[in-house]
Design a protein around this motif. Structure first.
Motif, short mmCIF file in Angstrom:
data_model
loop_
_atom_site.label_atom_id
_atom_site.label_comp_id
_atom_site.label_asym_id
_atom_site.label_seq_id
_atom_site.Cartn_x
_atom_site.Cartn_y
_atom_site.Cartn_z
N PHE A 49 24.63 67.57 20.62
CA PHE A 49 23.79 68.16 21.14
C PHE A 49 23.14 68.05 22.63
O PHE A 49 23.36 67.37 23.43
CB PHE A 49 22.21 67.91 20.64
CG PHE A 49 22.03 68.22 19.23
CD1 PHE A 49 21.66 69.48 18.24
CD2 PHE A 49 22.37 67.10 18.19
CE1 PHE A 49 21.87 69.84 17.42
CE2 PHE A 49 22.49 68.04 16.75
CZ PHE A 49 21.94 69.15 16.58
N ALA A 50 23.41 69.17 23.51
CA ALA A 50 23.01 68.84 24.84
C ALA A 50 21.56 68.03 24.72
O ALA A 50 21.93 67.60 26.02
CB ALA A 50 22.60 70.47 25.91
N GLY A 51 20.22 68.36 24.27
CA GLY A 51 19.09 67.61 24.66
C GLY A 51 18.32 68.34 24.75
O GLY A 51 18.65 69.38 25.76
N VAL A 52 16.50 68.73 24.22
CA VAL A 52 16.32 68.92 24.65
C VAL A 52 14.96 68.75 25.42
O VAL A 52 14.11 67.45 24.12
CB VAL A 52 15.72 70.81 24.26
CG1 VAL A 52 13.83 71.29 24.55
CG2 VAL A 52 17.09 71.30 23.81
N LYS A 103 15.83 61.74 26.27
CA LYS A 103 16.10 61.14 25.42
C LYS A 103 14.80 59.75 24.69
O LYS A 103 14.91 58.65 24.42
CB LYS A 103 17.13 59.73 25.72
CG LYS A 103 18.69 60.02 25.15
CD LYS A 103 19.47 59.39 25.88
CE LYS A 103 20.35 59.61 25.82
NZ LYS A 103 21.92 58.74 25.88
N GLN A 104 13.75 60.34 25.40
CA GLN A 104 12.45 59.71 24.53
C GLN A 104 11.56 60.42 23.59
O GLN A 104 12.35 61.00 23.22
CB GLN A 104 11.00 59.64 26.36
CG GLN A 104 11.72 59.80 27.83
CD GLN A 104 12.04 57.60 27.88
OE1 GLN A 104 10.94 57.48 26.68
NE2 GLN A 104 12.42 57.84 28.79
N LEU A 105 11.12 59.26 23.41
CA LEU A 105 9.85 59.81 22.34
C LEU A 105 9.81 61.12 22.20
O LEU A 105 8.80 61.34 23.21
CB LEU A 105 9.14 58.64 22.10
CG LEU A 105 8.12 58.60 20.47
CD1 LEU A 105 9.32 58.79 19.35
CD2 LEU A 105 6.93 58.20 20.12
N GLY A 106 10.06 61.73 21.04
CA GLY A 106 9.38 63.07 20.49
C GLY A 106 10.62 64.38 21.22
O GLY A 106 10.06 65.51 20.98
N SER A 114 14.57 66.29 21.99
CA SER A 114 15.78 66.18 21.12
C SER A 114 16.98 65.90 22.14
O SER A 114 17.41 66.26 23.08
CB SER A 114 15.56 67.80 21.20
OG SER A 114 17.10 68.02 20.11
N TRP A 115 17.30 64.48 20.89
CA TRP A 115 18.09 63.96 21.67
C TRP A 115 19.99 64.43 21.61
O TRP A 115 19.74 64.86 21.11
CB TRP A 115 17.91 62.23 21.12
CG TRP A 115 16.65 61.76 21.55
CD1 TRP A 115 15.61 61.64 22.09
CD2 TRP A 115 16.49 59.94 21.03
NE1 TRP A 115 15.20 60.60 21.80
CE2 TRP A 115 15.61 60.35 20.90
CE3 TRP A 115 17.09 59.68 19.83
CZ2 TRP A 115 14.74 59.16 20.51
CZ3 TRP A 115 16.90 58.80 19.02
CH2 TRP A 115 15.36 58.21 19.65
N PRO A 116 19.92 64.41 22.25
CA PRO A 116 21.48 64.56 23.02
C PRO A 116 22.84 63.70 21.56
O PRO A 116 23.25 63.33 22.23
CB PRO A 116 22.23 64.18 24.14
CG PRO A 116 21.23 63.24 24.60
CD PRO A 116 19.81 63.63 23.81
N ASP A 150 20.97 57.94 20.41
CA ASP A 150 20.76 56.49 21.53
C ASP A 150 19.38 57.41 22.06
O ASP A 150 19.40 58.38 22.66
CB ASP A 150 22.04 56.47 22.49
CG ASP A 150 21.55 55.68 23.23
OD1 ASP A 150 20.95 54.23 22.96
OD2 ASP A 150 21.62 55.95 24.43
N GLY A 151 17.68 56.90 21.70
CA GLY A 151 16.94 56.95 23.03
C GLY A 151 16.43 56.39 21.65
O GLY A 151 16.16 54.86 22.18
N CYS A 152 14.67 56.35 22.48
CA CYS A 152 13.75 55.92 23.20
C CYS A 152 12.68 55.75 21.91
O CYS A 152 12.66 56.97 21.23
CB CYS A 152 12.80 55.55 23.98
SG CYS A 152 11.43 55.23 24.33
N PHE A 153 12.11 54.72 20.31
CA PHE A 153 11.37 54.61 19.34
C PHE A 153 10.06 54.30 20.43
O PHE A 153 9.50 54.50 19.25
CB PHE A 153 12.09 53.97 18.85
CG PHE A 153 13.11 53.95 17.91
CD1 PHE A 153 13.41 55.04 16.69
CD2 PHE A 153 14.24 54.30 18.32
CE1 PHE A 153 14.41 55.93 16.50
CE2 PHE A 153 15.58 54.95 17.70
CZ PHE A 153 15.70 55.46 17.23
N ALA A 154 10.08 53.91 21.33
CA ALA A 154 8.53 53.77 21.88
C ALA A 154 7.83 54.51 22.06
O ALA A 154 7.99 55.24 22.79
CB ALA A 154 8.60 52.15 23.28
#
Length: 276
Positions: free
Chosen positions: A123-126, A133-136, A138-140, A189-193
């Motif tokens: 995914f490109a990520g949105v 890659k922050q919470l909420g 669409s991570w790549p 790979d991203g943020c869960f906080a």
């Protein structure tokens, strides 16, 4: 989900089944249509191009979501597609009924195949952050779809009009349904906080999912008789995989991710038939 079968073991079973068939089948074959009708066994070797598209929707619109502004209250839509060379080997067991003096036929066959060819995409990520890659958001994510085993039934209708019958050649159209299993893996790979993460705080992992597809197949084929009981078959086909959908609820932060996967495949299949 389909039971996992080793490729080496299945290949050995296919060969033994195709060329070590019980002699009792010979008594069931229609001697008046030898090489043209009756029961048969065979091996199939498909080769083609498989394409897959995954869509996901990250929904932060729930009133009690813990996703902070400016991502709160939004739906982030994303899509990624990939394709790969597909290949396999299969066992065919069927029955052919000839009519009009052997010039035409109706054929029904059960088929079991094991497949290879891993479709990969990312995914490109949105989102609104630089890395998305922050919470909420669409991570790549990077994902792959690995086909495994399929089974089904195919009908073939055709014949040898004109001078084709004397040459041992027949043409036909085909249609069928298969049930296919595949292994899906998503790498994230991203943020869960709830507070923004520094890139060094991102967490990585993967999600594995077994997928079951209903597959509709259509195409055309040509068959050439090589001997009294042996024939060579070549087919061109196109298969459409029914959409697979699933929803993942992240209840601790009140985020809903809706995902779907669809696929298709175009290719050629060479086969060798043996009529007991």
């Amino acid at each position: 989900m389909f039971p996992r079968v080793s490729t080496t073991g299945l290949l050995g079973c296919l060969v033994l089944a195709a060329f070590g068939a019980p002699a009792g089948l010979a008594a069931q074959a229609d001697e008046n249509n030898a090489g043209n009708g009756g029961f048969y066994l065979g091996l199939a070797f498909p080769l083609g191009q498989m394409s897959a598209t995954m869509r996901k929707s990250v929904d932060n619109t729930a009133p009690n979501t813990l996703v902070p502004e400016p991502r709160r209250g939004q739906v982030f839509e994303d899509e990624a597609s990939g394709d790969a060379l597909s290949y396999g080997v299969g066992l065919v067991a069927g029955y052919r009924k000839s009519f009009s003096g052997g010039a035409y036929f109706l054929d029904a066959a059960a088929e079991l195949e094991t497949h290879g060819g891993d479709v990969e995409a990312q995914f490109a990520g949105v989102g609104v952050s630089t890395e998305r890659k922050q919470l909420g958001e669409s991570w790549p994510d990077r994902w792959n779809l690995d086909p495994e085993t399929s089974y089904g039934v195919t009908l073939r209708l055709g014949g040898s009009p004109g001078g084709l019958q004397s040459r041992g050649i027949s043409l036909y159209v085909l249609g069928g349904i298969r049930f296919a299993g595949a292994q899906f893996t998503n790498h994230y790979d991203g943020c869960f906080a709830t507070e923004p993460c520094d890139p060094s705080e991102f967490q990585s992992g993967q999600e594995d999912r077994d997928m079951d597809f209903t597959v509709w197949k259509s195409g055309i084929g040509l068959e050439k008789t090589l001997g009294e009981r042996i024939a060579l078959r070549v087919e061109a086909s196109y298969s459409v995989y029914a959409r697979e959908e699933w929803t993942t609820e992240f209840e601790d932060v009140v985020v809903t991710v809706r995902s779907s996967m669809k696929a298709s495949e175009a290719g050629l299949t060479a086969g060798l038939l043996l009529r007991p």
